[in-house]
Design a protein around this motif. Structure first.
Motif, mmCIF file in Angstrom:
data_model
loop_
_atom_site.group_PDB
_atom_site.id
_atom_site.type_symbol
_atom_site.label_atom_id
_atom_site.label_comp_id
_atom_site.label_asym_id
_atom_site.label_seq_id
_atom_site.Cartn_x
_atom_site.Cartn_y
_atom_site.Cartn_z
ATOM 1 N N TRP A 146 118.713 -16.624 -7.894
ATOM 2 C CA TRP A 146 117.616 -16.886 -6.962
ATOM 3 C C TRP A 146 118.115 -16.783 -5.517
ATOM 4 N N GLY A 147 117.362 -16.034 -4.707
ATOM 5 C CA GLY A 147 117.635 -15.986 -3.276
ATOM 6 C C GLY A 147 118.864 -15.193 -2.874
ATOM 7 N N VAL A 148 119.523 -14.545 -3.829
ATOM 8 C CA VAL A 148 120.740 -13.773 -3.524
ATOM 9 C C VAL A 148 120.443 -12.289 -3.725
ATOM 10 N N PRO A 149 120.597 -11.467 -2.678
ATOM 11 C CA PRO A 149 120.304 -10.045 -2.825
ATOM 12 C C PRO A 149 121.258 -9.370 -3.810
ATOM 13 N N TYR A 150 120.723 -8.448 -4.592
ATOM 14 C CA TYR A 150 121.581 -7.604 -5.421
ATOM 15 C C TYR A 150 121.011 -6.199 -5.413
ATOM 16 N N ARG A 151 121.866 -5.210 -5.753
ATOM 17 C CA ARG A 151 121.408 -3.832 -5.773
ATOM 18 C C ARG A 151 121.168 -3.373 -7.202
ATOM 19 N N LEU A 152 119.961 -2.871 -7.433
ATOM 20 C CA LEU A 152 119.581 -2.295 -8.725
ATOM 21 C C LEU A 152 119.520 -0.785 -8.551
ATOM 22 N N ARG A 153 120.221 -0.062 -9.440
ATOM 23 C CA ARG A 153 120.228 1.404 -9.368
ATOM 24 C C ARG A 153 119.996 1.949 -10.766
ATOM 25 N N VAL A 154 119.137 2.959 -10.862
ATOM 26 C CA VAL A 154 118.829 3.580 -12.148
ATOM 27 C C VAL A 154 118.830 5.098 -11.979
ATOM 28 N N ALA A 155 119.583 5.790 -12.828
ATOM 29 C CA ALA A 155 119.537 7.252 -12.894
ATOM 30 C C ALA A 155 118.845 7.628 -14.205
ATOM 31 N N PHE A 156 117.928 8.602 -14.137
ATOM 32 C CA PHE A 156 117.060 8.920 -15.279
ATOM 33 C C PHE A 156 116.767 10.406 -15.296
ATOM 34 N N ASP A 157 116.927 11.030 -16.475
ATOM 35 C CA ASP A 157 116.665 12.473 -16.581
ATOM 36 C C ASP A 157 115.437 12.775 -17.443
ATOM 37 N N GLY A 158 114.589 11.779 -17.640
ATOM 38 C CA GLY A 158 113.415 11.969 -18.479
ATOM 39 C C GLY A 158 113.611 11.476 -19.894
ATOM 40 N N ASN A 159 114.892 11.261 -20.265
ATOM 41 C CA ASN A 159 115.203 10.675 -21.570
ATOM 42 C C ASN A 159 116.326 9.652 -21.435
ATOM 43 N N HIS A 160 117.498 10.108 -21.005
ATOM 44 C CA HIS A 160 118.654 9.214 -20.844
ATOM 45 C C HIS A 160 118.544 8.456 -19.518
ATOM 46 N N TYR A 161 118.933 7.193 -19.538
ATOM 47 C CA TYR A 161 119.003 6.455 -18.270
ATOM 48 C C TYR A 161 120.196 5.523 -18.270
ATOM 49 N N ILE A 162 120.697 5.274 -17.073
ATOM 50 C CA ILE A 162 121.794 4.333 -16.885
ATOM 51 C C ILE A 162 121.411 3.393 -15.753
ATOM 52 N N ILE A 163 121.611 2.100 -15.998
ATOM 53 C CA ILE A 163 121.219 1.070 -15.039
ATOM 54 C C ILE A 163 122.477 0.393 -14.502
ATOM 55 N N TYR A 164 122.525 0.239 -13.187
ATOM 56 C CA TYR A 164 123.648 -0.430 -12.528
ATOM 57 C C TYR A 164 123.155 -1.671 -11.793
ATOM 58 N N VAL A 165 123.953 -2.721 -11.815
ATOM 59 C CA VAL A 165 123.759 -3.896 -10.967
ATOM 60 C C VAL A 165 124.976 -3.977 -10.055
ATOM 61 N N ASN A 166 124.738 -3.867 -8.750
ATOM 62 C CA ASN A 166 125.841 -3.861 -7.779
ATOM 63 C C ASN A 166 126.941 -2.879 -8.194
ATOM 64 N N ASP A 167 126.524 -1.662 -8.539
ATOM 65 C CA ASP A 167 127.406 -0.539 -8.898
ATOM 66 C C ASP A 167 128.130 -0.711 -10.233
ATOM 67 N N GLU A 168 127.825 -1.770 -10.969
ATOM 68 C CA GLU A 168 128.424 -1.960 -12.293
ATOM 69 C C GLU A 168 127.416 -1.503 -13.348
ATOM 70 N N PRO A 169 127.791 -0.527 -14.203
ATOM 71 C CA PRO A 169 126.839 -0.107 -15.233
ATOM 72 C C PRO A 169 126.608 -1.233 -16.242
ATOM 73 N N VAL A 170 125.332 -1.558 -16.476
ATOM 74 C CA VAL A 170 125.017 -2.659 -17.393
ATOM 75 C C VAL A 170 124.232 -2.209 -18.622
#
Length: 223
Positions: A146-170
């Protein structure tokens, strides 16, 4: 492969709604694609218009047009609402890849008093249908607070996707892991989400939205 920024937004406010605002880089115009909730611009960034007393009314999606249907990488800084457990502040902020009204991939935060941990969830709305129990999620422990900024990043090619939290793949998944018959989603629009996931967002704040395309030299002349 290499990517290049084609749209970015620092969300300079104030404005009553994000709809109609043009990205600060790339000059793409935001529109509301779905929902009854509102994301508005304030001095700090783009904020879900909600509170613990008045949560966001269900899934709300704001998007910009997207030119490459085969790939997008989105990133945004999210500050979940509230300051600590027990305030009834729920974080459901995230990102959306949109083909049309019937086909979307939504990735969102799940931060809730109900559970001592956080997850990042992915929801499949395909061919007009969504089975909420098919959502794929991963526990990220205390990486989101709560109240702490974090970076969410998602790469997606229409099928495969990878999600990162603060540059760490999760989380790494494919839609076809869940729906083997599904071909692929064409990415026509991309943007921000305040999702419903066993509760609604109470005021997530978005900053520094960035959308990247693959650079064309990855295609080796074929398209």
């Amino acid at each position: 492969g290499e990517t290049a920024v084609v749209a970015a937004d620092t969300f300079p406010g104030p404005a009553e709604t994000l709809a109609g605002h043009q990205t600060t880089t790339g000059a793409k115009t935001w529109a509301k694609s779905f929902g009854l909730g509102r994301i508005y611009l304030q001095a700090e960034g783009a904020k879900v218009k909600a509170s613990a007393a008045s949560p966001n009314p269900g899934r709300t999606l704001y998007t910009i047009p997207w030119d490459d249907p085969t790939f997008a990488e989105l990133e945004v800084e999210i500050t979940p609402p509230g300051t600590k457990r027990g305030e009834w502040e729920f974080g459901r902020g995230g990102l959306v890849f949109w083909q049309d009204d019937d086909n979307q991939l939504i990735v969102n935060t799940w931060l809730d008093d109900f559970y001592d941990g956080t997850s990042i969830s992915s929801f499949f709305h395909l061919r007009g249908f969504e089975e909420i129990y098919d959502a794929v999620w991963t526990n990220v422990g205390r990486r989101v607070q709560w109240g702490v900024p974090y970076r969410l990043r998602v790469a997606f090619d229409g099928n495969h996707y990878i999600i990162y939290v603060n540059d760490e793949p999760v989380l790494v998944r494919s839609i076809t892991d869940v729906y083997p018959q599904f071909d692929r989603l064409a990415i026509r629009r991309v943007g921000l989400a305040a999702n419903w996931e066993w509760g609604n967002d109470t005021g997530s704040l978005f900053k520094q939205f960035v959308a990247r395309q693959r650079t064309r030299n990855d295609d080796h002349g074929t398209k």
